[in-house]
Design an enzyme around this catalytic site. Structure first.
Site, PDB file in Angstrom:
ATOM      1  N   ASP A 197      -4.330 -10.604   8.165  1.00 48.27           N
ATOM      2  CA  ASP A 197      -4.448  -9.140   8.139  1.00 48.27           C
ATOM      3  C   ASP A 197      -5.851  -8.794   7.666  1.00 48.27           C
ATOM      4  O   ASP A 197      -6.107  -8.825   6.469  1.00 48.27           O
ATOM      5  CB  ASP A 197      -3.379  -8.573   7.205  1.00 48.27           C
ATOM      6  CG  ASP A 197      -3.411  -7.070   7.119  1.00 48.27           C
ATOM      7  OD1 ASP A 197      -4.133  -6.434   7.911  1.00 48.27           O
ATOM      8  OD2 ASP A 197      -2.719  -6.524   6.228  1.00 48.27           O
TER       9      ASP A 197
ATOM     10  N   HIS B 148       0.444  -9.556   3.613  1.00 46.36           N
ATOM     11  CA  HIS B 148      -0.070  -9.202   2.284  1.00 46.36           C
ATOM     12  C   HIS B 148       0.295 -10.224   1.217  1.00 46.36           C
ATOM     13  O   HIS B 148       0.425  -9.887   0.041  1.00 46.36           O
ATOM     14  CB  HIS B 148       0.367  -7.786   1.873  1.00 46.36           C
ATOM     15  CG  HIS B 148      -0.426  -6.721   2.572  1.00 46.36           C
ATOM     16  ND1 HIS B 148      -0.647  -5.475   2.054  1.00 46.36           N
ATOM     17  CD2 HIS B 148      -1.075  -6.731   3.764  1.00 46.36           C
ATOM     18  CE1 HIS B 148      -1.393  -4.757   2.901  1.00 46.36           C
ATOM     19  NE2 HIS B 148      -1.645  -5.501   3.944  1.00 46.36           N
TER      20      HIS B 148
ATOM     21  N   ASP C 244      -3.969  -4.947  15.069  1.00 51.67           N
ATOM     22  CA  ASP C 244      -3.676  -5.235  13.658  1.00 51.67           C
ATOM     23  C   ASP C 244      -2.335  -5.962  13.575  1.00 51.67           C
ATOM     24  O   ASP C 244      -1.600  -6.038  14.554  1.00 51.67           O
ATOM     25  CB  ASP C 244      -3.649  -3.919  12.857  1.00 51.67           C
ATOM     26  CG  ASP C 244      -3.912  -4.123  11.365  1.00 51.67           C
ATOM     27  OD1 ASP C 244      -3.795  -5.257  10.869  1.00 51.67           O
ATOM     28  OD2 ASP C 244      -4.220  -3.117  10.691  1.00 51.67           O
TER      29      ASP C 244
ATOM     30  N   HIS D 257      -9.672  -4.168  11.534  1.00 51.53           N
ATOM     31  CA  HIS D 257     -10.338  -4.020  10.232  1.00 51.53           C
ATOM     32  C   HIS D 257     -10.844  -5.349   9.689  1.00 51.53           C
ATOM     33  O   HIS D 257     -10.199  -6.383   9.806  1.00 51.53           O
ATOM     34  CB  HIS D 257      -9.488  -3.243   9.226  1.00 51.53           C
ATOM     35  CG  HIS D 257      -8.207  -3.858   8.767  1.00 51.53           C
ATOM     36  ND1 HIS D 257      -8.120  -4.663   7.658  1.00 51.53           N
ATOM     37  CD2 HIS D 257      -6.932  -3.751   9.234  1.00 51.53           C
ATOM     38  CE1 HIS D 257      -6.852  -5.018   7.461  1.00 51.53           C
ATOM     39  NE2 HIS D 257      -6.112  -4.487   8.406  1.00 51.53           N
TER      40      HIS D 257
ATOM     41  N   GLU E 251      -9.917  -0.411   5.511  1.00 57.26           N
ATOM     42  CA  GLU E 251      -8.600  -0.027   6.045  1.00 57.26           C
ATOM     43  C   GLU E 251      -7.535  -0.127   4.973  1.00 57.26           C
ATOM     44  O   GLU E 251      -6.669   0.746   4.849  1.00 57.26           O
ATOM     45  CB  GLU E 251      -8.221  -0.927   7.235  1.00 57.26           C
ATOM     46  CG  GLU E 251      -6.996  -0.446   8.013  1.00 57.26           C
ATOM     47  CD  GLU E 251      -5.661  -0.993   7.521  1.00 57.26           C
ATOM     48  OE1 GLU E 251      -4.625  -0.561   8.019  1.00 57.26           O
ATOM     49  OE2 GLU E 251      -5.648  -1.851   6.606  1.00 57.26           O
ATOM     50  N   GLU E 252      -7.593  -1.209   4.208  1.00 56.97           N
ATOM     51  CA  GLU E 252      -6.505  -1.494   3.252  1.00 56.97           C
ATOM     52  C   GLU E 252      -6.440  -0.495   2.095  1.00 56.97           C
ATOM     53  O   GLU E 252      -5.465  -0.449   1.369  1.00 56.97           O
ATOM     54  CB  GLU E 252      -6.641  -2.921   2.694  1.00 56.97           C
ATOM     55  CG  GLU E 252      -6.462  -4.028   3.731  1.00 56.97           C
ATOM     56  CD  GLU E 252      -5.028  -4.174   4.230  1.00 56.97           C
ATOM     57  OE1 GLU E 252      -4.138  -3.433   3.774  1.00 56.97           O
ATOM     58  OE2 GLU E 252      -4.811  -5.048   5.092  1.00 56.97           O
TER      59      GLU E 252
HETATM   60 CO    CO Z   1      -2.834  -4.834   5.614  1.00 56.92          CO
HETATM   61 ZN    ZN Z   2      -4.021  -4.668   8.557  1.00 55.99          ZN
END
Ligand code: CO
Ligand code: ZN
Length: 327
Positions: free
Chosen positions: A163, A302, A216, A60, A193-194
């Site tokens: 990420d 994150h 990922d 992503h 994606e998130e």
């Molecule tokens: Co993520």
């Molecule tokens: Zn991710």
């Protein structure tokens, strides 16, 4: 590859605003793939090779961020999260909007530091004196992402948005190394994606792949008092068994393990509590698509300072190339 990682992690690209990321990827892939297109949801889909099977690779392009919900009369911005964000990881950090506007995240007074920090009690200060000045630079709905420089400690790398820009870089590097693939590769740098694995679903529906692998990040269990998890930095690519959204298709998982064994590289098996990836959305598209995941062990996922191991990243590239070669 570190140059590419630096570019990809320092660029702006919260969910739905993947354009600047895709621009870097397109420039990087020019001359290395057969075709490139951006679809309705904003996925960048590139193809290489024309044989069977049809293989979808997904990483992503979007990252977590914030969206402005309101500008108050003194010019402070209220905001909501775009993707999974913990308030405790945000205070004092800087955010940047697409037009370059920068701000710092502050909070209202708390009676006790034991009181929970909540997004509703936080704001972004872009240095505006009042609402009119702020409104010249940002509008409701504008999205911001964290600002952090890429750091290379030698063996380990620290950046925002590993990420999943590390996944994007791995797929790019793998595509470059796959000179004449015997199968049809559809590499998708997915959008959104998130916020719920959105781009990957429509892309998979259109591509109708025979098999899919997402690349990922995943968490680790190797920091002080961390949750128990049998994944650590520097111990090789993690091959997903399950996460909060999916059980990896056994044939894909086994083929990835076999590829790692042939390469004689270290690998780890991953069970992630909570969280998921594009592979979840792909696996349950159409009549079902066998799907698995190569995960990059990542500390502080994150947060504005995620950490990966440089050897793990290289071994993920090798694993992906070997897996595709074996199809
Ligand atoms: Co993520
Ligand atoms: Zn991710």
């Amino acid at each position: 590859m570190k140059e590419l990682l630096k570019k990809l992690t320092e660029v702006y690209g919260p969910s739905g605003n993947e354009g600047p990321v895709l621009h870097i990827l397109q420039k990087e892939l020019k001359g290395h793939v057969d075709s490139m297109k951006i679809d309705v949801l904003g996925n960048l889909i590139v193809t290489k090779g024309r044989g069977k099977p049809r293989v979808m690779l997904a990483a992503h392009a979007d990252e977590i961020g914030v969206a402005v919900t309101h500008i108050d009369k003194n010019g402070f911005l209220r905001f909501t999260n775009v993707g999974g964000l913990r308030p405790v990881n945000m205070l004092g950090h800087r955010v940047r909007f697409q037009n370059g506007t920068l701000g710092t995240i502050g909070e209202e007074k708390r009676d006790s530091l034991k009181d929970e920090l909540k997004l509703e009690k936080m704001y972004i200060d872009i240095g505006a004196r009042d609402k009119a000045e702020a409104a010249k630079r940002v509008a409701v709905g504008d999205m911001g992402c964290f600002v952090q420089p890429f750091v290379d400690t030698g063996s380990r790398l620290i950046a925002k948005a590993f990420d999943d820009r590390v996944g994007c870089a791995i797929v790019v590097e793998a595509l470059k190394r796959m000179r004449k693939p015997a199968c049809s590769i559809f590499a998708v740098f997915t959008a959104q994606e998130e916020v719920g694995v959105r781009g990957a679903r429509t892309a998979a529906y259109g591509i109708k792949p025979d098999v899919a692998v997402a690349v990922d990040i995943t968490g680790t269990g190797d920091t002080p008092e961390s949750r128990t998890m049998a994944v650590g930095l520097g111990k090789g690519p993690a091959i997903k068994v399950m996460d909060g959204g999916m059980l990896a298709s056994p044939q894909v998982k086994e083929a990835l393990i076999a590829a790692a064994k042939r390469l004689r590289i270290p690998y780890q098996l991953e069970v992630l509590i909570g969280g998921t990836t594009d592979a979840w959305g792909i696996q349950v598209t159409l009549e079902g698509i066998p799907s698995g995941v190569i995960s990059i062990p990542t500390r502080y996922a994150h947060t504005p300072s995620e950490m990966v191991d440089a050897r793990d990243v290289e071994n993920c590239v090798r694993l992906l190339v070997e897996y595709v070669r074996s199809l």
